[in-house]
Write a protein that holds these residues in place. Structure first.
Motif, mmCIF file in Angstrom:
data_model
loop_
_atom_site.group_PDB
_atom_site.id
_atom_site.type_symbol
_atom_site.label_atom_id
_atom_site.label_comp_id
_atom_site.label_asym_id
_atom_site.label_seq_id
_atom_site.Cartn_x
_atom_site.Cartn_y
_atom_site.Cartn_z
ATOM 1 N N PRO A 1 -5.344 -1.331 -2.326
ATOM 2 C CA PRO A 1 -5.672 -2.073 -1.106
ATOM 3 C C PRO A 1 -6.897 -2.973 -1.221
ATOM 4 O O PRO A 1 -6.888 -4.106 -0.720
ATOM 5 C CB PRO A 1 -5.877 -0.966 -0.075
ATOM 6 N N GLN A 2 -7.954 -2.512 -1.871
ATOM 7 C CA GLN A 2 -9.150 -3.353 -2.008
ATOM 8 C C GLN A 2 -8.836 -4.583 -2.863
ATOM 9 O O GLN A 2 -9.251 -5.702 -2.543
ATOM 10 C CB GLN A 2 -10.299 -2.560 -2.649
ATOM 11 N N ARG A 3 -8.122 -4.403 -3.943
ATOM 12 C CA ARG A 3 -7.772 -5.519 -4.822
ATOM 13 C C ARG A 3 -6.818 -6.474 -4.110
ATOM 14 O O ARG A 3 -6.904 -7.704 -4.264
ATOM 15 C CB ARG A 3 -7.146 -4.990 -6.115
ATOM 16 N N ASN A 4 -5.894 -5.925 -3.334
ATOM 17 C CA ASN A 4 -4.948 -6.752 -2.611
ATOM 18 C C ASN A 4 -5.664 -7.674 -1.631
ATOM 19 O O ASN A 4 -5.336 -8.854 -1.508
ATOM 20 C CB ASN A 4 -3.952 -5.861 -1.864
ATOM 21 N N ARG A 5 -6.665 -7.138 -0.949
ATOM 22 C CA ARG A 5 -7.433 -7.968 -0.017
ATOM 23 C C ARG A 5 -8.274 -8.999 -0.777
ATOM 24 O O ARG A 5 -8.388 -10.154 -0.359
ATOM 25 C CB ARG A 5 -8.319 -7.090 0.858
ATOM 26 N N ALA A 6 -8.859 -8.599 -1.891
ATOM 27 C CA ALA A 6 -9.659 -9.529 -2.688
ATOM 28 C C ALA A 6 -8.800 -10.667 -3.245
ATOM 29 O O ALA A 6 -9.294 -11.774 -3.479
ATOM 30 C CB ALA A 6 -10.349 -8.790 -3.829
ATOM 31 N N ALA A 7 -7.493 -10.401 -3.458
ATOM 32 C CA ALA A 7 -6.586 -11.430 -3.969
ATOM 33 C C ALA A 7 -6.190 -12.436 -2.899
ATOM 34 O O ALA A 7 -5.498 -13.416 -3.191
ATOM 35 C CB ALA A 7 -5.335 -10.775 -4.540
ATOM 36 N N GLY A 8 -6.602 -12.184 -1.650
ATOM 37 C CA GLY A 8 -6.320 -13.112 -0.565
ATOM 38 C C GLY A 8 -5.160 -12.711 0.321
ATOM 39 O O GLY A 8 -4.819 -13.443 1.251
ATOM 40 N N SER A 9 -4.554 -11.561 0.057
ATOM 41 C CA SER A 9 -3.443 -11.118 0.894
ATOM 42 C C SER A 9 -3.963 -10.636 2.244
ATOM 43 O O SER A 9 -4.956 -9.906 2.325
ATOM 44 C CB SER A 9 -2.676 -9.987 0.211
ATOM 45 N N VAL A 10 -3.267 -11.053 3.303
ATOM 46 C CA VAL A 10 -3.625 -10.598 4.642
ATOM 47 C C VAL A 10 -2.619 -9.564 5.148
ATOM 48 O O VAL A 10 -2.678 -9.159 6.302
ATOM 49 C CB VAL A 10 -3.690 -11.795 5.619
ATOM 50 N N VAL A 11 -1.719 -9.142 4.272
ATOM 51 C CA VAL A 11 -0.687 -8.176 4.649
ATOM 52 C C VAL A 11 -1.210 -6.771 4.382
ATOM 53 O O VAL A 11 -1.360 -6.368 3.223
ATOM 54 C CB VAL A 11 0.623 -8.434 3.869
ATOM 55 N N LEU A 12 -1.497 -6.030 5.441
ATOM 56 C CA LEU A 12 -2.070 -4.689 5.282
ATOM 57 C C LEU A 12 -1.154 -3.779 4.476
ATOM 58 O O LEU A 12 -1.606 -3.071 3.575
ATOM 59 C CB LEU A 12 -2.336 -4.073 6.666
#
Length: 407
Positions: free
Chosen positions: A328-339
């Motif tokens: 989840p942290q990496r996903n947000r850092a990659a710019g994804s806004v999909v929780l």
């Protein structure tokens, strides 16, 4: 009965060493034998103890057990890991002091700014149950989160003013391991998928792990391996879908007879041949990089000399995965806004055909081939070309940098 005064205090770490004149070394296991040499059950050695003289009597405070149970898979051995919500249970006893066990004071001390105060922070009695809390946050990161960790302190204030104290340091006991650091992220983010320890594993292929840890979480066992294998089969079938219209060696054909046709069209780029003409057979239609992408005709001698799909083009998709599992942290850092991104569930692949070379095919054509394979496997709504984490594009767009496929 004499009145006994009890209490507790917090000081510097003491485990396996002397502190302030108090012994913190473990009692030998033989001293804890429940029946001496009779062959009966033997009590396990305490996790830590401290003792002192009270008059002529020796009083010993012991931490007898520490266990963690919860969603990670049942009761855990002392010193194992935890996530928030898991009950952290402790037990203690006092030897040589009647009634003093009721006055053992327990304190769970957070270590590091990422760890919040436990609930409760203190407790009194022979047993206590705590629950951990996190301060890590959800800002997004490309580095691993620090582990949550606690130091456990048990203390007993005696009537002579002396304090018995046992400390169990986080380095040996209550510290999250890598699996639970990863699991903690899902709890911090409040995702719908919250992996158990059984759903965390070392990836079978290095390209499956585009997260911050050495392990990944997958909702379905081997889900990524299955997805990439099935995608590869479909992609290569599309790359080798030319049709043998006339068997090789057929004679008496007119020069314009189609010997090999390029198969079904692919999305916006049309039919993509994967066959080079043989003998005096002739390619008609589009050429790409000197390769035939159109139909192949019998040629002047009227003989079918070309075998369909003679280039044998293949793509190895596992080598061109640009992103698969993301915590989840990496996903947000990659710019994804999909929780609840499928990447965080180990159910999505980003495939970058620009990393592969197939003679006679452009990167845009290969992008469309991969998207078409995804459409057939998981449905068009789950297979699409993107730039970055949130810009959707036609498959032949020069700006596309990967095909996202999720299941």
């Amino acid at each position: 009965m004499r009145k006994r005064w009890v209490g507790w205090r917090v000081g510097l770490a003491c485990f396996g060493v002397a502190l302030g004149g108090m012994s913190c070394s473990k009692r030998p296991a033989a001293e804890d034998a429940g029946t001496g040499g009779s062959g009966g059950p033997v009590e396990p050695a305490p996790l830590g103890h401290d003792s002192t003289k009270l008059g002529s009597e020796e009083v010993t405070l012991e931490v007898s057990s520490l266990s963690v149970s919860g969603s990670g898979g049942g009761e855990k051995a002392p010193g194992t890991s935890f996530v928030t919500g898991d009950p952290l249970s402790v037990k203690g006893r006092v030897r040589g002091g009647e009634g003093l066990e009721e006055h053992i004071q327990w304190h769970l001390q957070p270590v590091g700014p990422q760890t919040a105060d436990a609930d409760p922070t203190t407790s009194e009695g022979p047993e206590a149950v705590f629950r951990a809390f996190s301060r890590v946050g959800t800002a997004g990161s490309r580095t691993p989160n620090p582990p949550l960790e606690y130091e456990l302190v048990a203390a007993l204030l005696l009537e002579n003013g002396k304090t018995l104290q046992v400390r169990l340091p986080s380095t040996t006991f209550l510290r999250q391991d890598t699996e639970d650091v990863l699991r903690q992220e899902y709890l911090d983010f409040g995702t719908s998928f919250r992996p158990s320890r059984a759903q965390i594993s070392i990836p079978s292929r290095p390209t499956f792990n585009t997260g911050n840890y050495s392990v990944i979480a997958q909702k379905n066992t081997n889900g990524l391996a299955s997805l990439v294998d099935q995608m590869q089969e479909r992609v290569n079938a599309l790359l080798n879908n030319d049709v043998q219209e006339k068997p090789v060696g057929t004679r008496g054909l007119t020069p314009g007879t189609v010997v090999v046709s390029p198969g079904a069209p692919i999305l916006t780029v049309g039919a993509l041949g994967d066959t080079d003409p043989q003998g005096d057979d002739v390619c008609v239609g589009v050429r790409m990089g000197g390769r035939c992408n159109g139909s192949i005709l019998a040629g002047p001698n009227g003989i079918a000399e070309t075998r369909a799909n003679n280039r044998g083009a293949q793509m190895k998709l596992a080598d061109i995965v640009s992103s698969a599992f993301r915590n989840p942290q990496r996903n947000r850092a990659a710019g994804s806004v999909v929780l609840n991104s499928f990447h965080t569930q180990g159910r999505a692949l980003d495939i970058d055909p620009r990393l592969s070379t197939v003679p006679g095919k452009t990167s845009a054509q290969l992008m469309c081939v991969v998207e078409a394979a995804g459409d057939a496997l998981v449905g068009a709504s789950n297979s699409f070309t993107e730039k970055g984490a949130a810009l959707f594009l036609p498959c032949d767009s020069p700006s596309g940098d990967h095909v996202h496929v999720e299941r």
